[in-house]
Write a protein that holds these residues in place. Structure first.
Motif, PDB file in Angstrom:
ATOM      1  N   ARG A 112      -0.217 -14.209  -9.427  1.00  0.00           N
ATOM      2  CA  ARG A 112       0.445 -14.402  -8.140  1.00  0.00           C
ATOM      3  C   ARG A 112       0.457 -13.088  -7.360  1.00  0.00           C
ATOM      4  O   ARG A 112       0.436 -12.009  -7.938  1.00  0.00           O
ATOM      5  CB  ARG A 112       1.907 -14.850  -8.346  1.00  0.00           C
ATOM      6  CG  ARG A 112       2.121 -15.977  -9.330  1.00  0.00           C
ATOM      7  CD  ARG A 112       1.890 -17.387  -8.826  1.00  0.00           C
ATOM      8  NE  ARG A 112       2.786 -17.862  -7.798  1.00  0.00           N
ATOM      9  CZ  ARG A 112       3.879 -18.575  -8.017  1.00  0.00           C
ATOM     10  NH1 ARG A 112       4.249 -18.874  -9.239  1.00  0.00           N
ATOM     11  NH2 ARG A 112       4.593 -18.997  -7.011  1.00  0.00           N
ATOM     12  N   GLY A 113       0.580 -13.204  -6.050  1.00  0.00           N
ATOM     13  CA  GLY A 113       0.649 -12.041  -5.179  1.00  0.00           C
ATOM     14  C   GLY A 113       2.040 -11.429  -5.180  1.00  0.00           C
ATOM     15  O   GLY A 113       2.999 -12.008  -5.704  1.00  0.00           O
ATOM     16  N   ILE A 114       2.162 -10.270  -4.552  1.00  0.00           N
ATOM     17  CA  ILE A 114       3.417  -9.519  -4.569  1.00  0.00           C
ATOM     18  C   ILE A 114       4.575 -10.309  -3.948  1.00  0.00           C
ATOM     19  O   ILE A 114       5.703 -10.231  -4.436  1.00  0.00           O
ATOM     20  CB  ILE A 114       3.242  -8.118  -3.902  1.00  0.00           C
ATOM     21  CG1 ILE A 114       4.482  -7.242  -4.108  1.00  0.00           C
ATOM     22  CG2 ILE A 114       2.926  -8.240  -2.419  1.00  0.00           C
ATOM     23  CD1 ILE A 114       4.651  -6.705  -5.498  1.00  0.00           C
ATOM     24  N   ASP A 115       4.345 -11.087  -2.897  1.00  0.00           N
ATOM     25  CA  ASP A 115       5.440 -11.842  -2.278  1.00  0.00           C
ATOM     26  C   ASP A 115       6.036 -12.856  -3.258  1.00  0.00           C
ATOM     27  O   ASP A 115       7.254 -12.983  -3.363  1.00  0.00           O
ATOM     28  CB  ASP A 115       4.971 -12.545  -0.998  1.00  0.00           C
ATOM     29  CG  ASP A 115       4.720 -11.555   0.137  1.00  0.00           C
ATOM     30  OD1 ASP A 115       5.300 -10.444   0.104  1.00  0.00           O
ATOM     31  OD2 ASP A 115       3.941 -11.888   1.049  1.00  0.00           O
ATOM     32  N   ALA A 116       5.188 -13.574  -3.969  1.00  0.00           N
ATOM     33  CA  ALA A 116       5.661 -14.551  -4.960  1.00  0.00           C
ATOM     34  C   ALA A 116       6.393 -13.843  -6.097  1.00  0.00           C
ATOM     35  O   ALA A 116       7.431 -14.316  -6.573  1.00  0.00           O
ATOM     36  CB  ALA A 116       4.486 -15.361  -5.504  1.00  0.00           C
ATOM     37  N   VAL A 117       5.857 -12.706  -6.525  1.00  0.00           N
ATOM     38  CA  VAL A 117       6.481 -11.970  -7.634  1.00  0.00           C
ATOM     39  C   VAL A 117       7.827 -11.378  -7.201  1.00  0.00           C
ATOM     40  O   VAL A 117       8.773 -11.344  -7.987  1.00  0.00           O
ATOM     41  CB  VAL A 117       5.524 -10.900  -8.199  1.00  0.00           C
ATOM     42  CG1 VAL A 117       6.195 -10.059  -9.270  1.00  0.00           C
ATOM     43  CG2 VAL A 117       4.269 -11.576  -8.772  1.00  0.00           C
TER      44      VAL A 117
END
Length: 138
Positions: A112-117
């Motif tokens: 997952r990308g940083i926003d999801a993380v």
């Protein structure tokens, strides 16, 4: 005079790869509990490194988990813990009487990308704060 101080509570965070959720949870609890709780994490099928996006998301909030390495879940780790928090590891975690078990339903940050993380990180923080208030009331 004998030492009558109770031993510190201990918490084990378990997920499949011990590379994202459990590492972030352990990082939060270590950071927020400041030595008042023994913190462990492990995985039923550990990855070879902690998820770099999880490391970055935690760094953004001042929690450094760069030195952590995924570890394999052992019976000893479960036996030595008062509270066992599972995060999607299914039936891989051995059950012992007298232990407190919780299963936290969290999205897996893998891939997952940083926003999801970041959203997963923030959800974990809220859960860790609640756990901390239960283990160390007052």
């Amino acid at each position: 005079m004998p030492d009558t101080a109770p031993s510190k509570p201990s918490v084990l965070f378990v997920c499949v790869h011990n590379a994202g959720r459990s590492q972030m949870a352990a990082g939060w609890l270590t950071h927020l509990a400041a030595d008042r709780i023994e913190v462990r994490s492990a995985g039923s099928a550990p990855a070879d490194q902690v998820n770099p996006v999880a490391v970055e998301a935690m760094r953004e909030v001042g929690v450094d988990i760069t030195a952590e390495q995924p570890k394999v879940l052992t019976v000893d780790a479960v036996e030595a813990s008062d509270v066992v928090i599972t995060m999607g590891c299914g039936d891989a975690c051995p059950i012992f009487p007298g232990k407190r078990y919780e299963d936290w339903k969290l999205d897996d940050p893998a891939g997952r990308g940083i926003d999801a993380v970041r959203a997963i990180r923030d959800d974990i923080r809220l859960r860790v704060e609640k756990l901390l208030s239960e283990l160390l009331p007052g």
